[in-house]
Write a protein that holds these residues in place. Structure first.
Motif, short mmCIF file in Angstrom:
data_model
loop_
_atom_site.label_atom_id
_atom_site.label_comp_id
_atom_site.label_asym_id
_atom_site.label_seq_id
_atom_site.Cartn_x
_atom_site.Cartn_y
_atom_site.Cartn_z
N VAL A 37 -22.55 -1.52 -0.91
CA VAL A 37 -23.97 -1.57 -1.26
C VAL A 37 -24.42 -3.03 -1.28
O VAL A 37 -23.63 -3.91 -1.57
N THR A 48 -27.05 3.35 -5.32
CA THR A 48 -28.35 3.14 -4.69
C THR A 48 -29.45 3.83 -5.47
O THR A 48 -30.53 3.26 -5.67
N ARG A 71 -30.42 1.91 -8.45
CA ARG A 71 -31.26 0.74 -8.15
C ARG A 71 -32.69 1.15 -7.85
O ARG A 71 -33.63 0.48 -8.27
#
Lengths: 227, 241
Positions: free
Chosen positions: A28, B156, B159
């Motif tokens: 990521v 993800t 976030r």
């Protein structure tokens, strides 16, 4: 089933998912902190595995991650893959990760057995303190390896100025630039691990110690976990 | 975005056809040789040979250059540093060592499929089979491969959620939810494995069958043990719900 406990389904799932977390943490995009400082999560994930899983499972998770990387999956830092990372100058850090996982896991299990993890407030500080052990563990293997592969000395000896060749050493190149970031990651991992142990008591050590410690505090464990 | 394509490409070069143990022995031998020998001519020879071997596997150009770039930068810095100290032979030796071993390791990576490499590692772990049965290694590897995208998805999502709340610079808003969701995912996966009886009897299956209970002491099992089922790689999508 007691003798198979080490390989029971829950352990296998925890090992595999944490190996996947370590791998994913290099994939990521990095998190940008306040001030625009990028923070990669690999060290965080390694320290977190040690603090959450205990020695054997953390060692297994880190080893599994390394094996998949050596087998060719591009899951090392910066998308690197394969045996070249192990044989390269930074390969020692990977071995250091395994050592760190064992040291942190054993220490965190000791904390759990002592019932410290069940006490709020103390747990995070204790876990951060244990997590700091990861720095010497990783650098103890990584720095001599770096020095050996690049021909630098380990410690700066007789250093007198920035232009002095004696100042370039494995410690000045391989430790000092990363020290602040590593400290931040260890503190974060300690805080996160404390939260996880509060939310999922009994991941480490015996559930009896957890219950006993929480009864001492006369505090509802579920309320504490969700607070 | 996230590329999981490694260096390996299926081809029919000599190094692709060589057995894995041979390639690993070659890497070990060359590593020891380059470290032990510091003669400049030998170093240049070995480096050239390793680079040729890397080229002979016809690796994908861009990924290989990316893999070598880091090593070349390190080797260049090392060389400059040693030249600065005036040690020319040592500079050549160290740079040659770094580049040759990296090139050979990349050649092996680009010519060995992940399956072949994992088979090799499982074979190496055979002496450990009383602690770690090969089926368990297989289950763990395939579960790890499955959980990499899952962990990346959780990170993800955390976030995105943090950004939606205007906290995208706050590391705690990202790490706390993603870490505890990851552990929760692992525990659910563990329950799913337990329910299916996967890897629960890894050692028991290898052990000698339990002697039949005799006399009145025999206690009938209250619950039947979970069925032993073969670990199917790629199956865990059933268990992630």
């Amino acid at each position: 089933m007691a003798q198979h406990r080490g390989l029971a389904g829950q352990s296998i799932a925890l090992i595999a998912v944490f190996a996947g977390l370590i791998a994913a943490s290099t994939l990521v995009p990095e998190i940008t902190l306040v001030g625009g400082v990028p923070l990669t999560l690999q060290t965080f994930a390694i320290v977190l595995s040690g603090l959450v899983l205990g020695a054997w499972r953390a060692l297994a998770a880190v080893t599994l991650y390394l094996i998949l990387g050596f087998a060719g999956l591009p899951i090392f830092a910066n998308g690197a893959a394969g045996l070249a990372v192990l044989t390269g100058p930074t390969g020692g850090y990977l071995i250091g990760f395994m050592l760190a996982a064992v040291v942190l896991g054993a220490s965190a299990s000791a904390l759990a057995r002592a019932g410290i993890l069940a006490r709020r407030g103390v747990a995070a500080a204790a876990l951060i303190g244990v997590g700091l052990l990861s720095l010497p563990a990783v650098y103890m293997v990584g720095v001599p390896w770096l020095a050996w592969r690049t021909g630098m000395t380990i410690m700066p000896v007789g250093c007198s100025g920035l232009t002095d060749p004696d100042c370039v050493s494995a410690v000045t190149v391989g430790v000092i630039p990363f020290l602040v970031g590593d400290l931040i990651k260890v503190v974060l991992a300690g805080l996160v691990a404390a939260t996880i142990h509060r939310a999922y008591p009994g991941l480490l050590g015996s559930a009896r110690a957890v219950v006993a410690a929480s009864c001492d505090g006369a505090e509802d464990k579920a309320a504490a976990a969700t607070a | 975005m996230i590329s999981l394509l490694g260096l390996y490409r299926p081809r029919r070069t000599p190094l692709h056809r060589a057995p894995v143990w041979f390639k690993m022995l070659l890497l070990l031998g060359i590593s020891i040789t380059t470290i032990a020998v510091s003669d400049p001519v030998t170093t240049i020879g070995i480096t050239a040979a390793c680079l040729l071997l890397l080229a002979s596997t016809l690796p994908p150009l861009k990924a290989t250059l990316k893999g070598m770039a880091f090593i070349i930068v390190i080797a260049a810095l090392t060389t400059l540093f040693q030249l600065w100290r005036g040690e020319y032979v040592r500079a050549l030796d160290l740079a040659g060592d770094l580049i040759s071993i990296a090139a050979l390791a990349l050649a092996i990576t680009s010519s060995t499929s992940m399956g072949a490499m994992l088979d090799f590692i499982t074979t190496l772990a055979t002496p450990l089979k009383w602690i770690l049965p090969p089926e368990t290694i297989g289950v763990m590897v395939s579960l790890t491969l499955r959980s990499i995208p899952e962990a990346a998805r959780i990170l993800t999502e955390a976030r995105v959620a943090a950004r939606a709340r205007g906290l995208d610079r706050d590391v705690r808003a990202i790490l706390f939810p993603s870490a505890s969701r990851t552990v929760g995912f692992a525990l659910q996966l563990g329950q799913a494995l337990h329910a299916r009886g996967i890897a629960e009897h890894g050692r028991a299956a290898k052990a000698t069958p339990r002697p039949a209970p005799q006399g009145d002491d025999a206690v009938a099992p209250v619950l039947p043990s979970p069925p032993v089922r073969e670990a199917v790689p790629g199956d865990p999508e059933n268990s992630t719900s």
